[in-house]
Write an enzyme that holds these catalytic residues in place. Structure first.
Site, short mmCIF file in Angstrom:
data_model
loop_
_atom_site.label_atom_id
_atom_site.label_comp_id
_atom_site.label_asym_id
_atom_site.label_seq_id
_atom_site.Cartn_x
_atom_site.Cartn_y
_atom_site.Cartn_z
N ILE A 110 29.64 30.27 78.78
CA ILE A 110 28.69 30.97 79.63
C ILE A 110 27.84 31.86 78.74
O ILE A 110 28.36 32.62 77.92
CB ILE A 110 29.40 31.81 80.71
CG1 ILE A 110 30.21 30.90 81.64
CG2 ILE A 110 28.41 32.65 81.50
CD1 ILE A 110 31.06 31.64 82.65
N CYS A 111 26.53 31.73 78.86
CA CYS A 111 25.60 32.57 78.11
C CYS A 111 25.85 32.46 76.61
O CYS A 111 25.92 31.37 76.06
CB CYS A 111 25.69 34.01 78.63
SG CYS A 111 24.32 35.08 78.14
N THR A 112 26.02 33.59 75.91
CA THR A 112 26.18 33.57 74.46
C THR A 112 27.55 33.09 74.01
O THR A 112 27.83 33.02 72.81
CB THR A 112 25.91 34.96 73.87
OG1 THR A 112 26.74 35.92 74.53
CG2 THR A 112 24.45 35.35 74.03
N GLY A 113 28.40 32.71 74.94
CA GLY A 113 29.64 32.03 74.57
C GLY A 113 29.37 30.74 73.82
O GLY A 113 30.24 30.23 73.11
N THR A 130 21.86 28.28 76.21
CA THR A 130 22.38 29.64 76.24
C THR A 130 21.31 30.49 76.91
O THR A 130 20.31 29.95 77.40
CB THR A 130 22.71 30.15 74.83
OG1 THR A 130 23.36 31.43 74.92
CG2 THR A 130 21.46 30.27 73.96
#
Length: 321
Positions: A110-113, A130
Site C-alpha cells: 500500500i502506497c510507499t510499501g 505507488t
C-alpha cells in the site's frame, strides 16, 4: 484456525503510516462469508514489539504489534503498508518477503510499501504503482521496475501494489473480490461504508466538481449507471445533463478521466461482471442484459479490458460458498 481461513500478515515497520496499516486490518477483518464465518485471520507483525507510526507528516505515535515477524512466515498474504520516509527495510523483512514469494504466497503493498517490495526484488520486471508523489523516486531507485504513476492499483495474481491512502481500500476490496467473489466483497464494502472498489487502472487523481453544484455530473453518472444496459447514445447523455455534446465530453474528462461513452462501457463491464459472478445466466444472456448487444461484443470487451474470456472469468470469480 480452520484450513479454509486465509492468513493475512500486515507488517508494522518503523515509521508505518497508521492509516495504511489500518486498511487491511479493517477490510479483511470485516469480511464474512455468507454463513457468517470469517475467511481471513489478520496478524499485525512487527520487527519489534513497539514501532513508531506516522500520521503522514503530522508527527509520530507508538503502536504495539501483537505478533512477531516470524508469525508472517506461513501467511497466505503479506501486506506491506506505506512508511512516512521510504528507507532500506531491515534484512529480516526482505528475507521474509523473498521466502514468501518463493513459496507462492501473495505479497501486497500500500502506497510507499512498494519501496519495500522493490528492495526485496519482487517488483523487478513488473508494472507497479505507488503514491503519485513518490513514483519518480521509486523509478529512480529501482530502474528494473516499470513504475506506473497513474494507476490506483496493479497486480498479476501474486504481487500487487497500490497508490496512496484510499487506493489501499480499493486494492484490499479487490483482493476480497478475487478470493471470495462479488457478493462477499459487496457485503464487506457495506460494512466498511465504502463504494465497491474502483478499477485499478482508474487515474489516481481527477478533478471532481462537488455533488449538487451546477458543474457536477453526479446526477447524470447515477442515471447512466442505472441505464447501462439500455441503448444509450452520446446525445441521450448530453440531453440528460442539459449540455452540448462538446461541453459534456470536456466535463466528463475533467470529472471522470474518460469520455461519456467510455464511462458507459465501463459500467456495462461492471454489470456483466456482477452477472457472471452472482448468477448462472448463459453468457449470451449476460451480454444482452449488460448492454453489450452480442456475445461477440462481450467477449471482445473482456479480452481487451481483462485479458480473459467471460467463461474463464466466471470460473475464477464466481461467488464461493
Amino acid at each position: 484456525m480452520s484450513r479454509d481461513v486465509h492468513t493475512v500478515a500486515v507488517l508494522a515497520l518503523d515509521g508505518v503510516v497508521g492509516f495504511d496499516l489500518a486498511i487491511p486490518c479493517q477490510v479483511f477483518g470485516s469480511t464474512r462469508r455468507a454463513d457468517g464465518r470469517p475467511p481471513y485471520e489478520v496478524r499485525v507483525c512487527g520487527v519489534r514489539d513497539t514501532v513508531r507510526a506516522s500520521a503522514s507528516g503530522t508527527g509520530y505515535y507508538r503502536i504495539q504489534a501483537p505478533y512477531e515477524l516470524e508469525a508472517a512466515a506461513d501467511a497466505d498474504t503479506i501486506v506491506v503498508p506505506g512508511v512516512a520516509v521510504p528507507r532500506r527495510a531491515p534484512e529480516p523483512v526482505l528475507a521474509l518477503l523473498r521466502a514468501a514469494a518463493a513459496r507462492g504466497a501473495r505479497t501486497v503493498s500500500i502506497c510507499t510499501g512498494a519501496f519495500v517490495l522493490a528492495q526485496a526484488g519482487l517488483l523487478d520486471g513488473r508494472r507497479a504503482t505507488t503514491h503519485w508523489a513518490a513514483a519518480a523516486e521509486l523509478a529512480g531507485r529501482h530502474p528494473r521496475v516499470e513504475v506506473d504513476a497513474a494507476s490506483l492499483y496493479l497486480g498479476d495474481g501474486r504481487v500487487f501494489t497500490s497508490a496512496g491512502v484510499a487506493a489501499g481500500l480499493d486494492l484490499c476490496l479487490h483482493l476480497v473480490r478475487r478470493d471470495l467473489g462479488a457478493a462477499v466483497a459487496a457485503r464487506t464494502a457495506r460494512v466498511v461504508v465504502m463504494a465497491p472498489s474502483r478499477d485499478g487502472d482508474q487515474a489516481q487523481f481527477i478533478e471532481h466538481a462537488p455533488a449538487g453544484t451546477s458543474g457536477s455530473l453526479a446526477p447524470t453518472l447515477a442515471w447512466l449507471a442505472e441505464h447501462a444496459a439500455d441503448p444509450v447514445t452520446l446525445t441521450d447523455i448530453a440531453r440528460h445533463a442539459r449540455l452540448s455534446t462538446r461541453t459534456l465530453t470536456r466535463r466528463f474528462r475533467e470529472q471522470t478521466g474518460t469520455s461519456p461513452l467510455g464511462w458507459l462501457q465501463e459500467q456495462r463491464l461492471h454489470l456483466a461482471r456482477r452477472l457472471l459472478e452472482t448468477t448462472d445466466l448463459p453468457v449470451a444472456t449476460v451480454a444482452a442484459r449488460s448492454g453489450h448487444g452480442s456475445i461477440t461484443a462481450l467477449r471482445a470487451h473482456f479480452r481487451r479490458r481483462l485479458r480473459i474470456s467471460p467463461d474463464h472469468y466466471r470460473r475464477g470469480f464466481g461467488e464461493r460458498p
